[in-house]
Design a protein around this motif. Structure first.
Motif, PDB file in Angstrom:
ATOM      1  N   SER B 487       2.810  17.037 -26.551  1.00  0.00           N
ATOM      2  CA  SER B 487       2.895  15.636 -26.980  1.00  0.00           C
ATOM      3  C   SER B 487       4.266  15.399 -27.597  1.00  0.00           C
ATOM      4  O   SER B 487       4.939  16.338 -28.006  1.00  0.00           O
ATOM      5  N   THR B 495       1.966  11.023 -39.591  1.00  0.00           N
ATOM      6  CA  THR B 495       0.708  11.480 -39.008  1.00  0.00           C
ATOM      7  C   THR B 495      -0.101  12.186 -40.100  1.00  0.00           C
ATOM      8  O   THR B 495       0.305  12.223 -41.253  1.00  0.00           O
ATOM      9  N   ASN B 496      -1.279  12.683 -39.761  1.00  0.00           N
ATOM     10  CA  ASN B 496      -2.058  13.408 -40.766  1.00  0.00           C
ATOM     11  C   ASN B 496      -2.879  14.504 -40.116  1.00  0.00           C
ATOM     12  O   ASN B 496      -2.981  14.588 -38.884  1.00  0.00           O
ATOM     13  N   GLU B 498      -5.988  15.093 -39.818  1.00  0.00           N
ATOM     14  CA  GLU B 498      -7.116  14.738 -38.960  1.00  0.00           C
ATOM     15  C   GLU B 498      -6.671  14.399 -37.546  1.00  0.00           C
ATOM     16  O   GLU B 498      -7.240  14.852 -36.565  1.00  0.00           O
ATOM     17  N   GLU B 499      -5.609  13.576 -37.504  1.00  0.00           N
ATOM     18  CA  GLU B 499      -5.129  13.130 -36.196  1.00  0.00           C
ATOM     19  C   GLU B 499      -4.689  14.323 -35.345  1.00  0.00           C
ATOM     20  O   GLU B 499      -5.079  14.462 -34.186  1.00  0.00           O
ATOM     21  N   ILE B 500      -3.871  15.187 -35.961  1.00  0.00           N
ATOM     22  CA  ILE B 500      -3.392  16.367 -35.246  1.00  0.00           C
ATOM     23  C   ILE B 500      -4.571  17.266 -34.883  1.00  0.00           C
ATOM     24  O   ILE B 500      -4.684  17.761 -33.762  1.00  0.00           O
ATOM     25  N   LEU B 502      -7.568  16.481 -34.312  1.00  0.00           N
ATOM     26  CA  LEU B 502      -8.313  15.915 -33.191  1.00  0.00           C
ATOM     27  C   LEU B 502      -7.612  16.210 -31.870  1.00  0.00           C
ATOM     28  O   LEU B 502      -8.244  16.599 -30.894  1.00  0.00           O
ATOM     29  N   LEU B 503      -6.307  16.037 -31.866  1.00  0.00           N
ATOM     30  CA  LEU B 503      -5.539  16.356 -30.650  1.00  0.00           C
ATOM     31  C   LEU B 503      -5.742  17.811 -30.261  1.00  0.00           C
ATOM     32  O   LEU B 503      -5.932  18.141 -29.102  1.00  0.00           O
TER      33      LEU B 503
END
Ligand SMILES: Nc1ncnc2c1ncn2[C@@H]1O[C@H](COP(=O)(O)OP(=O)(O)OP(=O)(O)O)[C@@H](O)[C@H]1O
Ligand SMILES: [Mg+2]
Lengths: 305, 520
Positions: B487, B495-496, B498-500, B502-503
């Protein structure tokens, strides 16, 4: 047609000493042990089998003696290299020299002795009938034994648990030890098996192939067996093919000499060795195959701490 | 059986008791008169700095290493555990810190080797799939181990241990390369095992894990027991203090001053050497001087291939796919790339990062040939030795000295040595894979700080890691690798976790699907 069958039979016959010796050493090396003493063990097996056959008139007793003699010599190697942790290459080389000398010494009185060896099969109505019959039933019994050995080794290494442990030990003795396998005991067994097989190879030459005894009669086949393994990337199938390739070229070379081809006989005699190595080297260039089949711990001493 | 069903007197008698265990190696006393009780059904942490002697103690219990002195009791009976085989018969299982897997064998074969002949029959692949699914440790029994990443190998080790149904389970840093989700599932498993009466000896440098999981902790320092506590009642800072005897330093961060691009990857496509590897698909990345970029991702998503292509271990067809300090480097080998100013800390420290049998001095020499350690093709042994001594001193590596073999170092100490060696090259670009894997809290802080200092000195730093916390703490920008695709790198501030996460997790679910699709 008939000569064709004859050629196949002779090729197999010429390749069989290598089949015995190389398959035995295959098991040894798969356990991570490098025993360079194959030539010495073959000669010792040859002389032992010849003497026993000459004295008892039973070639099969002789074959048994050959296997025992090979195994006995390999036991010396095992004690020095596995228990006393000496360098395996040096120990193996010494063993070869020792075996050559020992066999010459013991066999002094037997050089022109004539024995009744093991004859090729002849089953009336089968071995002599059609070409298929000859191809299937016309070999020396010891050739069948070597094929049985091939099947057994293949099955052992890839189908049995002990075979799996053996391959694991060959890759990483420390890891095998860490999960509770008896590395040294298994290596002892492998070395003894290899010695017995080399002894069988020698016995085959002395009581079935030639039958006779001459000093150094294996003519470097022990060394070729070692090279064969490397170039066959430790795969039983390729070992078998390489051995018969060697047998075939040996035969062709004899025919050429007999026909009086204008090439020095020394060069012709070299041919089987060169051809076997060149062909196998070309077949086995693939790095992944080597990586997956070569025993990673080959020749390295292991001491459980 | 639940914990409550076990009579109290049985619960109280230690399943395993050690008294006065001592083991000395040349130059160090790894274990010094250690006493330890392991109760049935407890999860017992063993804490300590790198080189404190934790692994040595575990190997003694498991019969791999013989102690110089001391006694052991198993269920109240005196025992001498002389070999791992005997340990396994007693009911001990162990996940090793340095893996004990066989690379040329399949997962199923590796597991079969550690089981009794009766259990390792034809039903094994099904059993492996079953256990790995139940515990959320995805595994394909038919795969060859040599093509697996460190994280995947660790899953094999753990599943192998679980299949043995042990009564004392020793886990030496089992989670160092697992994803956060996998760690949670593993903890569920371990708690369930403990409830069933299995005792667990647990070693980890991740103090939060220990606080979440363990009932009791024994602290080792320099081979001695220096304390015992209930980690559930302590803070992470207090545990760290007990371990290192000092406060934990906090990383200093300055705003990044990104300069010229130092490493540019442009549309890199790469088929793996290995049939089981991951294909890289148009991976692009720009790394500038003076910044730290992190690559997060579950292991086995192409990190191995990407690292090989960046380090020069694998050459790529298109020269411009990798541009290093302005030079098209796609077809250059590792040595040439190093002479352009690249330094590399590989994922596997034994084997790739260091030659196990060689001394530290020789290992220092290996990647520093151009730095005055070799003259006219001859090795300057004293220079190599003083270089190694310098690394040992500045990184506080616990070892007998520059002549010690790399394999004799504890895991974390070897890692410090390798990181130190690469930093001392004075690189323009540093690529580090899992730089703090297995490193204790004090040393991790030291390594992170060193990376940040390098950045401040204008070096371009790329960190590939599965540890999200670490990446967020040290990096300026973060990218996620999933199924061979990378990515775009985004500033960490935008970013945070959680987001990472999830990816990463989105990709974590997929390898199974792709493996199934690949099967004919
Ligand atoms: N085979 C060996 N030979 C010599 N020294 C050794 C050997 N094994 C361990 N040591 C030394 O013993 C000490 C303890 O090592 P050990 O591996 O038990 O540490 P550890 O607590 O597990 O550390 P880490 O957290 O880094 O894994 C270290 O100083 C190490 O260098
Ligand atoms: Mg350790």
């Amino acid at each position: 047609m008939d000569t064709c069958a004859q050629l196949v039979i002779l090729t197999l016959a010429a390749g069989t000493p290598l089949v015995f010796a190389a398959l035995g050493e295959l098991v040894v090396e798969k356990a991570g042990v490098l025993n360079l003493g194959v030539e010495g063990m073959m000669l010792t097996g040859a002389v032992a089998s010849f003497i026993v056959t000459a004295d008892t008139h039973s070639p099969w007793l002789g074959v048994g003696a050959g296997a025992l003699a090979g195994a006995a010599l390999s036991l010396v190697f095992a004690v020095i290299a596995l228990t006393l942790l000496a360098n395996q290459v040096a120990t193996g080389l010494a063993l070869s020299l020792f075996g050559v000398g020992l066999s010459a010494f013991v066999g002094r009185g037997y050089i022109s002795v004539v024995i009744e060896g093991i004859k090729p099969l002849s089953i009336p109505g089968l071995s002599d009938a059609a070409i298929v019959g000859r191809l299937l039933f016309g070999h020396n019994p010891m050739v069948y034994l070597s094929l049985a050995l091939f099947v057994a080794v293949q099955w052992f290494l890839h189908r049995t648990r002990t075979g799996l442990v053996l391959r694991a030990v060959g890759e990483s003795p420390a890891s095998a030890h860490a999960i509770g396998h008896r590395v040294i005991a298994l290596r002892y067994a492998a070395v003894l098996f290899g010695g017995a097989c080399a002894g069988l190879g020698g016995a085959y030459m002395a009581v079935a192939y030639t039958p006779s005894w001459a000093e150094g009669m294996t003519a470097g086949r022990g060394w070729i067996a070692l090279a064969l393994l490397v170039f066959a990337t430790w795969k039983p199938w390729r070992v078998l093919a390489g051995a018969y390739l060697f047998g075939g070229v040996t035969l062709a070379q004899f025919q050429a000499q007999a026909a009086g081809v204008a090439i020095p006989s020394q060069l012709l005699a070299m041919l089987p060795y060169v051809a076997t190595i060149v062909v196998l080297a070309i077949i086995s260039r693939d790095a992944t195959t080597i990586r997956l089949n070569a025993p990673a711990s080959l020749g390295r001493p292991f001491h459980p701490e | 059986m639940s914990a409550a069903a076990i009579p109290p007197e049985v619960r109280m008698r230690p399943r395993l008791a050690l008294r006065g265990i001592t083991k000395a190696y040349p130059g160090v006393v790894a274990n010094d008169r250690i006493d330890l009780d392991v109760l049935p059904g407890e999860i017992h942490a063993v804490l300590g700095e790198n080189g404190a002697g934790k692994s040595t103690l575990m190997k003694i219990i498991y019969g791999v290493v013989k102690p110089d002195a001391g006694t052991m009791q198993w269920e109240g009976q005196a025992v001498r555990i002389a070999s791992p085989a005997q340990a396994r018969r007693l009911g001990l299982g162990m996940v090793f810190q340095h893996f004990s897997l066989f690379e040329t064998l399949t997962v199923a074969e590796n597991i079969a080797l550690a089981l009794d002949a009766a259990e390792a029959g034809s039903g094994l692949p099904a059993k492996i799939r079953d256990v790995s699914r139940r515990y959320g440790l995805t595994l394909d029994p038919a795969r060859l181990v040599h093509a697996m990443s460190v994280g995947e190998r660790q899953r094999v080790e753990i599943v192998r241990c679980l299949l043995q149904a042990p009564r004392v389970l020793i886990m030496d840093e089992p989670t160092s390369v697992l994803t956060p989700q996998a760690v949670l599932r593993l903890f569920d498993t371990l708690r369930r095992l403990a409830d069933e009466g299995c005792s667990i000896l647990y070693i980890s440098h991740k103090l939060d894990e220990i606080r979440a999981l363990c009932h009791r902790a024994t602290v080792l320092r320099a081979g001695r027991v220096t304390g015992e506590c209930d980690p559930r009642r302590e803070t992470a800072a207090a545990l760290a203090r007990m371990m290192i005897g000092a406060e934990l330093p906090h990383p200093r961060h300055r705003p990044p001053v990104a300069g010229a691009p130092a490493l540019v990857v442009d549309g890199l496509d790469l088929r793996p050497d290995d049939p089981f590897g991951t294909t890289l698909r148009s991976v692009s990345l720009t790394l500038r001087a003076g910044e730290i970029v992190g690559i997060a991702g579950v292991s086995g998503n192409g990190q191995r291939e990407l690292l090989a292509a960046l380090s020069g271990e694998r050459r790529v067809a298109r020269r411009n796919a990798v541009v290093l300090c302005g030079t098209a480097a796609g077809r250059l080998g590792a040595a040439q790339r190093r002479s352009l100013g690249l330094a590399f800390v590989p994922e596997e420290r034994l084997g790739r990062g260091a030659v196990p049998e060689m001394s530290l001095a020789d290992n220092a020499l290996l990647t520093a040939r151009h730095r005055g350690l070799v003259s006219h093709g001859l090795i300057r042994a004293d220079a190599a030795r003083s270089r190694a001594a310098e690394i040992i001193a500045s990184w506080n590596v616990k070892t007998a000295g520059p002549e010690a073999a790399a394999r004799s170092l504890s895991g974390g100490n070897l890692q410090k040595f390798i990181v130190g060696r690469e930093i001392l090259q004075g690189p323009r670009v540093l690529i580090a894979a899992q730089p703090t894997w297995g490193v204790d809290v004090g040393a991790s802080a030291q390594i992170r700080q060193a990376l940040i200092d390098l950045r401040d000195a204008g070096v371009a730093v790329l960190v590939v890691s599965e540890e999200l916390e670490e990446l967020i703490e040290t990096c300026d920008r973060l990218a996620v690798i999933a199924q061979g695709r990378l990515s775009p790198a985004r500033p960490v501030a935008e970013t945070n976790a959680e987001e990472i996460g999830l990816l990463m997790a989105g990709s974590a679910a997929t390898p199974e699907r792709t493996a199934a699709a690949r099967r004919p």
